[in-house]
Motif scaffolding. Structure first.
Motif, PDB file in Angstrom:
ATOM      1  N   LEU A   1       0.804  -1.222   0.000  1.00 28.93           N
ATOM      2  CA  LEU A   1       0.000   0.000   0.000  1.00 28.93           C
ATOM      3  C   LEU A   1       0.836   1.271   0.000  1.00 28.93           C
ATOM      4  CD1 LEU A   1      -2.809  -0.944   2.534  1.00 28.93           C
ATOM      5  CD2 LEU A   1      -2.742  -1.292   0.059  1.00 28.93           C
ATOM      6  N   SER A   2       2.126   1.163   0.327  1.00 24.50           N
ATOM      7  CA  SER A   2       2.965   2.363   0.383  1.00 24.50           C
ATOM      8  C   SER A   2       3.311   2.896  -1.005  1.00 24.50           C
ATOM      9  CB  SER A   2       4.263   2.058   1.145  1.00 24.50           C
ATOM     10  OG  SER A   2       5.058   1.129   0.429  1.00 24.50           O
TER      11      SER A   2
ATOM     12  N   LYS B   1       1.967   3.433  -5.206  1.00 22.48           N
ATOM     13  CA  LYS B   1       0.751   3.541  -6.000  1.00 22.48           C
ATOM     14  C   LYS B   1       0.430   2.242  -6.736  1.00 22.48           C
ATOM     15  CE  LYS B   1      -1.628   6.388  -9.432  1.00 22.48           C
ATOM     16  NZ  LYS B   1      -2.230   5.231 -10.121  1.00 22.48           N
TER      17      LYS B   1
ATOM     18  N   PHE C   1      -1.064  -0.120  -4.204  1.00 24.43           N
ATOM     19  CA  PHE C   1      -2.387   0.312  -3.758  1.00 24.43           C
ATOM     20  C   PHE C   1      -3.430   0.038  -4.836  1.00 24.43           C
ATOM     21  CE2 PHE C   1      -5.730   3.530  -3.431  1.00 24.43           C
ATOM     22  CZ  PHE C   1      -6.162   3.326  -2.131  1.00 24.43           C
TER      23      PHE C   1
ATOM     24  N   LYS D   1      -6.718  -2.507  -4.627  1.00 27.18           N
ATOM     25  CA  LYS D   1      -8.089  -2.082  -4.903  1.00 27.18           C
ATOM     26  C   LYS D   1      -8.733  -2.984  -5.965  1.00 27.18           C
ATOM     27  CE  LYS D   1     -10.170   1.075  -3.763  1.00 27.18           C
ATOM     28  NZ  LYS D   1     -10.073   2.524  -4.040  1.00 27.18           N
TER      29      LYS D   1
ATOM     30  N   SER E   1      -0.386  10.063   6.470  1.00 22.34           N
ATOM     31  CA  SER E   1      -0.596   9.551   5.115  1.00 22.34           C
ATOM     32  C   SER E   1      -0.790   8.043   5.139  1.00 22.34           C
ATOM     33  CB  SER E   1       0.588   9.923   4.214  1.00 22.34           C
ATOM     34  OG  SER E   1       1.800   9.390   4.700  1.00 22.34           O
TER      35      SER E   1
ATOM     36  N   LYS F   1      -4.380   7.230   6.353  1.00 19.59           N
ATOM     37  CA  LYS F   1      -5.355   7.542   5.305  1.00 19.59           C
ATOM     38  C   LYS F   1      -5.434   6.423   4.273  1.00 19.59           C
ATOM     39  CE  LYS F   1      -6.491  10.994   1.772  1.00 19.59           C
ATOM     40  NZ  LYS F   1      -6.085  12.283   1.153  1.00 19.59           N
ATOM     41  N   VAL F   2      -4.281   5.926   3.845  1.00 15.95           N
ATOM     42  CA  VAL F   2      -4.241   4.848   2.852  1.00 15.95           C
ATOM     43  C   VAL F   2      -4.830   3.566   3.437  1.00 15.95           C
ATOM     44  CG1 VAL F   2      -2.689   3.310   1.596  1.00 15.95           C
ATOM     45  CG2 VAL F   2      -2.324   5.782   1.513  1.00 15.95           C
ATOM     46  N   TYR F   3      -4.435   3.232   4.652  1.00 12.79           N
ATOM     47  CA  TYR F   3      -4.945   2.014   5.287  1.00 12.79           C
ATOM     48  C   TYR F   3      -6.468   2.048   5.408  1.00 12.79           C
ATOM     49  CZ  TYR F   3      -0.475  -0.025   6.736  1.00 12.79           C
ATOM     50  OH  TYR F   3       0.758  -0.634   6.751  1.00 12.79           O
TER      51      TYR F   3
ATOM     52  N   GLU G   1      -8.606   3.392   3.557  1.00 14.86           N
ATOM     53  CA  GLU G   1      -9.237   3.147   2.262  1.00 14.86           C
ATOM     54  C   GLU G   1      -9.429   1.658   2.022  1.00 14.86           C
ATOM     55  OE1 GLU G   1     -10.435   4.936  -0.591  1.00 14.86           O
ATOM     56  OE2 GLU G   1     -10.709   6.319   1.078  1.00 14.86           O
TER      57      GLU G   1
END
Length: 306
Positions: free
Chosen positions: A130-131, A133, A136, A140, A169, A172-174, A176
Motif C-alpha cells: 500500500l505504500s 501507488k 495500492f 483495490k 498519510s 489515510k491509505v490504510y 481506504e
C-alpha cells in the motif's frame, strides 16, 4: 480456501557473535507467513507474490514450493530485486525492522484472474504494497474482484513506520482498504495508531482481531467483544508471532460461515490462535518454527492458559 496475496521477502535476522553482528536469512513477508501458518494449521491455502530474479528470489521460491501449499504463484521480476527486511532482536526476543525496499519486487504483483479469485472463500491482502501507488491500485482491483464474487476479505494492518513518509498519510491509505474488509487484524500498538474510537465506532460491522502479545488477544464483532488469554512462554524471537496467530484465526474462520461466528466459536478460534502465536516465538524466524497441530493441541490440553 484462503488466498493470501502480498509480500514475500527475506528476513535478515541479526545476532551479535564475538563482538560482530551476524545476519541469518529466513523466509518472511506477513501474507506469506500467514499462508504458511494457515496451511500448517489445516487449511487449504494458495499464495501469490513477487520476487526478483536473483539468489534471494531463488531461495524464496524453493522455500515456498517446499511448504506444500495448495497453489503458489510467485512471479519473477527481471527489473527489480527481492525485498529484504533487516531484523534485530532485544533481550526479550522483541524485534525491530529496517526494510531494504526501493523499487523492489514486493509491490509489483502477479496478475490474478476472476477465476483465480473465485476459487477462494477468504481473500487475504497484505499491507506492505500500500505504500506505493502500483501496490495500492493492485489491492483495490483485487478487492473489487473479491467483493463482486461475495468473498470474505481479510486485511492485516502490519503497520511499518519506515515505509510511509508520515503516520497521517499511512493511516489515510490504510483506511481506504479497511472499509472494504470483513476481517481486520491489529496489534495492540496499531490500535493506538488508529485509535480505540475509530475501531469501536467505525468498524462495528467487521470482525476485528487484536493481538496482545503475551496477554492473548481480543475480538470485536457486532457490538460484542472479549479478551481471550494465552499460554505462558519465554520468547526467543517474536518475528512472525502475529502472523502465526492470524494464520490460526483464518484457518478457523475458513471452516465455518459468518453466520456461525458466535461468541463461543470466536473464543474457541482465538484461544487456538493464541497458542499458535505463542509457540511460534520459541525459535528463530517467522516460519521455520511454526508448531504443528499436535503441539498446539498438547498445549491447549495442558490447560496452561493465563
Amino acid at each position: 480456501m484462503i488466498l493470501c496475496i502480498g509480500e514475500i521477502l527475506a528476513d535478515m535476522i541479526g545476532t551479535v557473535k564475538d563482538g560482530s553482528l551476524w545476519y541469518e536469512r529466513k523466509a518472511g513477508g506477513a501474507p506469506f507467513n500467514v499462508a504458511c501458518a494457515a496451511k500448517k494449521f489445516g487449511a487449504e491455502v494458495k499464495f501469490a507474490g513477487s520476487v526478483g530474479n536473483d539468489l534471494i528470489g531463488d531461495f524464496l521460491i524453493n522455500f515456498a514450493n517446499a511448504r506444500k501449499l495448495d497453489g503458489v504463484l510467485i512471479e519473477r521480476d527481471n527489473n527489480r530485486n527481492t525485498t529484504l527486511a533487516f531484523v534485530e532482536l532485544d533481550e526479550n526476543g522483541e524485534r525491530s525492522f529496517c526494510f531494504y525496499r526501493k523499487n523492489t519486487a514486493d509491490y509489483n504483483l502477479p496478475y490474478l484472474s476472476e477465476n483465480q479469485i473465485a476459487e477462494a472463500k477468504i481473500v487475504h491482502i497484505g499491507s506492505l504494497m500500500l505504500s506505493e501507488k502500483e501496490g495500492f491500485d493492485y489491492a483495490k482491483r483485487i478487492i473489487e474482484l473479491a467483493r463482486s464474487q461475495g468473498k470474505l476479505i481479510s486485511f492485516d494492518i502490519n503497520y511499518r513506520t519506515d515505509i510511509f513518509k508520515d503516520k497521517e498519510s499511512a493511516v489515510k491509505v490504510y483506511k481506504e482498504i479497511i472499509k472494504y474488509a470483513d476481517v481486520v487484524k491489529f496489534s495492540d500498538d496499531e490500535v493506538k495508531v488508529f485509535t480505540e474510537s475509530y475501531i469501536e465506532n467505525e468498524l462495528c460491522d467487521k470482525l476485528v482481531c487484536i493481538s496482545l502479545g503475551g496477554n492473548g488477544s481480543k475480538w470485536r464483532f457486532k457490538g460484542k467483544s472479549n479478551i481471550v488469554p494465552s499460554i505462558k512462554v519465554k520468547p526467543v524471537d517474536t518475528t512472525g508471532a502475529g502472523d502465526a496467530f492470524y494464520g490460526g484465526i483464518l484457518s478457523g474462520l475458513d471452516r465455518i460461515p459468518p453466520s456461525q461466528w458466535t461468541e463461543e466459536k470466536l473464543n474457541e478460534i482465538f484461544s487456538f490462535a493464541n497458542v499458535c502465536g505463542a509457540l511460534n516465538t520459541l525459535g528463530r524466524g517467522a516460519i521455520d518454527c511454526l508448531p504443528d497441530l499436535d503441539a498446539i493441541n498438547r498445549a491447549i490440553n495442558k490447560g496452561d492458559i493465563k
